[in-house]
Design a protein around this motif. Structure first.
Motif, PDB file in Angstrom:
ATOM      1  N   UNK A  43     -10.293 -29.310  62.143  1.00 27.02           N
ATOM      2  CA  UNK A  43     -11.132 -29.868  63.304  1.00 27.02           C
ATOM      3  C   UNK A  43     -12.389 -29.381  61.849  1.00 27.02           C
ATOM      4  N   UNK A  44     -12.555 -28.802  61.190  1.00 31.87           N
ATOM      5  CA  UNK A  44     -13.453 -28.637  60.456  1.00 31.87           C
ATOM      6  C   UNK A  44     -13.485 -29.813  59.041  1.00 31.87           C
ATOM      7  N   UNK A  45     -12.319 -30.251  58.790  1.00 34.65           N
ATOM      8  CA  UNK A  45     -12.314 -30.698  57.665  1.00 34.65           C
ATOM      9  C   UNK A  45     -12.984 -32.426  57.277  1.00 34.65           C
ATOM     10  N   UNK A  46     -13.986 -32.651  55.858  1.00 38.52           N
ATOM     11  CA  UNK A  46     -14.940 -34.006  55.855  1.00 38.52           C
ATOM     12  C   UNK A  46     -13.805 -35.226  56.187  1.00 38.52           C
ATOM     13  N   UNK A  79     -14.997 -28.363  55.500  1.00 38.89           N
ATOM     14  CA  UNK A  79     -13.212 -28.342  54.527  1.00 38.89           C
ATOM     15  C   UNK A  79     -13.552 -29.491  53.535  1.00 38.89           C
ATOM     16  N   UNK A  80     -13.843 -29.366  52.875  1.00 43.51           N
ATOM     17  CA  UNK A  80     -13.701 -30.054  50.719  1.00 43.51           C
ATOM     18  C   UNK A  80     -12.332 -31.396  50.590  1.00 43.51           C
ATOM     19  N   UNK A  81     -11.366 -30.140  50.618  1.00 39.16           N
ATOM     20  CA  UNK A  81     -10.726 -31.178  50.371  1.00 39.16           C
ATOM     21  C   UNK A  81      -9.348 -30.016  50.441  1.00 39.16           C
ATOM     22  N   UNK A  82      -8.452 -30.757  50.252  1.00 33.82           N
ATOM     23  CA  UNK A  82      -7.140 -29.813  49.741  1.00 33.82           C
ATOM     24  C   UNK A  82      -6.309 -29.932  49.129  1.00 33.82           C
ATOM     25  N   UNK A  83      -5.898 -28.603  47.776  1.00 29.83           N
ATOM     26  CA  UNK A  83      -4.935 -29.071  46.840  1.00 29.83           C
ATOM     27  C   UNK A  83      -3.511 -28.243  46.544  1.00 29.83           C
ATOM     28  N   UNK A  84      -2.902 -28.852  45.617  1.00 31.13           N
ATOM     29  CA  UNK A  84      -1.677 -28.458  45.398  1.00 31.13           C
ATOM     30  C   UNK A  84      -2.321 -27.239  44.449  1.00 31.13           C
ATOM     31  N   UNK A  85      -0.949 -25.936  44.320  1.00 31.36           N
ATOM     32  CA  UNK A  85      -1.165 -24.682  42.897  1.00 31.36           C
ATOM     33  C   UNK A  85      -1.350 -25.261  41.491  1.00 31.36           C
ATOM     34  N   UNK A 112     -13.758 -30.300  44.066  1.00 30.23           N
ATOM     35  CA  UNK A 112     -14.913 -30.598  44.599  1.00 30.23           C
ATOM     36  C   UNK A 112     -15.460 -29.562  44.792  1.00 30.23           C
ATOM     37  N   UNK A 113     -16.834 -29.374  45.432  1.00 27.59           N
ATOM     38  CA  UNK A 113     -17.933 -28.830  45.562  1.00 27.59           C
ATOM     39  C   UNK A 113     -17.525 -28.299  47.335  1.00 27.59           C
ATOM     40  N   UNK A 114     -17.873 -26.625  47.552  1.00 32.46           N
ATOM     41  CA  UNK A 114     -17.621 -26.302  49.101  1.00 32.46           C
ATOM     42  C   UNK A 114     -16.890 -25.947  48.847  1.00 32.46           C
ATOM     43  N   UNK A 115     -16.008 -25.549  50.628  1.00 30.35           N
ATOM     44  CA  UNK A 115     -15.053 -24.763  50.973  1.00 30.35           C
ATOM     45  C   UNK A 115     -13.969 -25.872  50.749  1.00 30.35           C
ATOM     46  N   UNK A 116     -12.723 -25.407  50.170  1.00 29.36           N
ATOM     47  CA  UNK A 116     -11.969 -26.326  49.211  1.00 29.36           C
ATOM     48  C   UNK A 116     -10.352 -24.886  50.171  1.00 29.36           C
ATOM     49  N   UNK A 117      -9.542 -25.612  50.099  1.00 29.46           N
ATOM     50  CA  UNK A 117      -8.044 -25.052  50.046  1.00 29.46           C
ATOM     51  C   UNK A 117      -7.218 -25.251  49.191  1.00 29.46           C
TER      52      UNK A 117
END
Length: 508
Positions: free
Chosen positions: A319-322, A380-386, A392-397
């Motif tokens: 719900x907080x994803x950019x 949440x500004x981006x989602x990455x694989x391992x 990206x700047x900010x909160x990412x996963x």
């Protein structure tokens, strides 16, 4: 909260309250007579709950009653279990751009020639395969201050020479995802700004050939990156001597650095929790989250990970994803994990661990709801694989396992130049080349193990300490650590055994 209050109800919708100290059977707490003795950090039913009904903490479902639960009963593994239920992902509906500060904070960083900024200044020795680990460690031992203090005396600006070895690199599919992840992880460490110089040592006949690694990851040898194989060098003694000579040749240049003020936007913080307990989501995780909100407002990056430990709470991030697309990336990763577990006859609810349960956590849903608090409240500004580079700047996963060393290894490979680690049961974790700061969730742990812990957050429940204020204090501690102040784990030499790349391939 204060010492005089023996319980905590986190949300008006909750079905349980949390014991803030050991409570006895027969005690009357908040108008509820306890039918069981309740350990500190554990849950008490504050209303009758019928079998099959959801049980809520934080106002969120943490599982379902496996039997009728009377008011005043201990709620734990004997009467609470995970279950499937619909989640409203509400993609991006709560996203709001973060207000940045006008004048960002600074820290004393090390600026590399390519513009990257380091928080530490190491020379690293990496291995392509487990078979070269002994040689790599032997080379590093020649420069360990506790073994040969004279070796680095002329180089006071070098934090150390560390060997980061692993247990894989051969007998795996040469074109499979597992090898790609290993190579991406090694390359992430090679490019990490906290290394002034790198040496990669191989055996020579392994699947993970150094030449193939270099080509796949667009790496090139040079003054600060060297490689060789033991078989080509003529065996163990010759390889150790060659490695020592190469490291010695990099030390003088590595020592020619100075710290200078740089914006906090250069900080990338890997967020971890290990040995969590019933207090984690109440004290240390929210304090860390408050610090991350300050970091993000100053342009920095917070990397939330441990996918199995946000399962059940992913809707608090989507719900907080950019953008909705970013939110769906996270859901796709959750679905991948469900499929992985199904194919291997496993369950995402094999987490929490025994120690987590002893500390009051019952299901992975409960653990996850507390765990996401580490990420704070920003978008949440981006989602990455391992081990993918975090840009990206900010909160990412970042998608990682829940196993702390393996998860943090992926974060550091992605660029994290500091790890912040909350613990309720006790941890002595450290992470080279990125310094690691640890926060205790309860004061009893702090008193028992404060030589390993950098900050106590138990004062939130003991004294009613303000979470926002503690977050500011921890943020200031982060700035000092990023500027060169050593963490507890660094003082004891932790970090060389915590390099644990994620192994996905079938071993043949």
């Amino acid at each position: 909260m204060s010492k005089s209050v023996p319980f905590l109800i986190l949300n008006p919708a909750d079905d349980v309250m949390i014991a803030l100290r050991d409570l006895s059977q027969g005690d009357c707490i908040n108008g509820v007579t306890l039918l069981d003795a309740i350990p500190s950090g554990h849950k008490i039913a504050i209303k009758p709950i019928a079998k099959g009904q959801p049980i809520r903490r934080y106002g969120q479902v943490i599982g379902f009653a496996t039997q009728d639960v009377a008011m005043g009963r201990h709620v734990h593994v004997h009467n609470l279990a995970i279950g499937e239920f619909e989640k409203d992902y509400r993609f991006s509906q709560d996203y709001a751009p973060t207000d940045r500060v006008d004048t960002p904070d600074t820290f004393m960083g090390i600026v590399r020639p390519d513009g990257q900024v380091a928080t530490r200044n190491y020379i690293g020795i990496l291995t392509s395969v487990n078979c070269s680990a002994t040689v790599a460690r032997a080379v590093a031992d020649q420069f360990r201050r506790e073994i040969r203090p004279e070796a680095l005396e002329p180089y006071p600006n070098v934090d150390g020479v560390v060997a980061l070895t692993h247990g894989t690199g051969c007998a795996i599919d040469s074109t499979g995802e597992g090898l790609k992840i290993l190579q991406r992880t090694i390359a992430g460490y090679v490019r990490h700004p906290n290394f002034a110089g790198l040496l990669i040592i191989g055996l020579g006949c392994e699947t993970n050939q150094i030449s193939a690694l270099m080509k796949a990851q667009a790496l090139e040898e040079g003054r600060n990156l060297h490689t060789f194989n033991i078989q080509d060098a003529g065996g163990t003694p010759k390889s150790i001597a060659k490695g020592v000579e190469i490291v010695q040749g990099m030390l003088e240049e590595a020592n020619r650095i100075e710290r200078r003020p740089v914006p906090v936007s250069h900080l990338k913080i890997g967020l971890q929790c290990g040995g969590s307990d019933g207090y984690s989501g109440i004290t240390a995780n929210p304090v860390l989250g408050a610090a991350m909100d300050i970091l993000v407002r100053n342009g920095g990056t917070a990397i939330l990970s441990e996918t199995p430990e946000i399962y059940g709470a992913e809707h608090l991030l989507t719900c907080r994803a950019a953008t909705p697309a970013i939110g769906r990336k996270l859901v796709d990763i959750i679905d991948w994990w469900k499929d992985l577990c199904a194919r291997n006859n496993a369950s995402l609810d094999n987490n929490p661990s025994s120690g987590n349960k002893a500390g009051g956590l019952t299901t992975v849903l409960e653990k996850s709801l507390g765990g996401v608090a580490k990420g704070g409240t920003t978008g949440m500004m981006e989602v990455y694989q391992y081990a993918e580079p975090v840009e990206a700047q900010g909160l990412v996963f970042m998608n990682t396992p829940g196993y702390d060393p393996m998860s943090a290894t992926g974060q550091v490979a992605g660029g994290a130049n500091m790890i912040c680690f909350t613990t309720g049961r006790g941890s002595a974790y450290g992470c080279a080349p990125a310094p690691s700061l640890k926060l205790s969730t309860n004061t009893a742990l702090w008193v028992r193990q404060q030589d390993d812990i950098d900050m106590n957050c138990g004062s939130v429940v003991d004294e009613g300490a303000n979470i926002g204020q503690l977050g500011r204090e921890f943020y200031d501690m982060m700035i000092r650590c990023a500027s060169g102040e050593r963490s507890k784990s660094e003082q004891y030499g932790y970090g060389q055994n915590e390099f644990v790349p994620w192994q996905l391939s079938v071993v043949t």
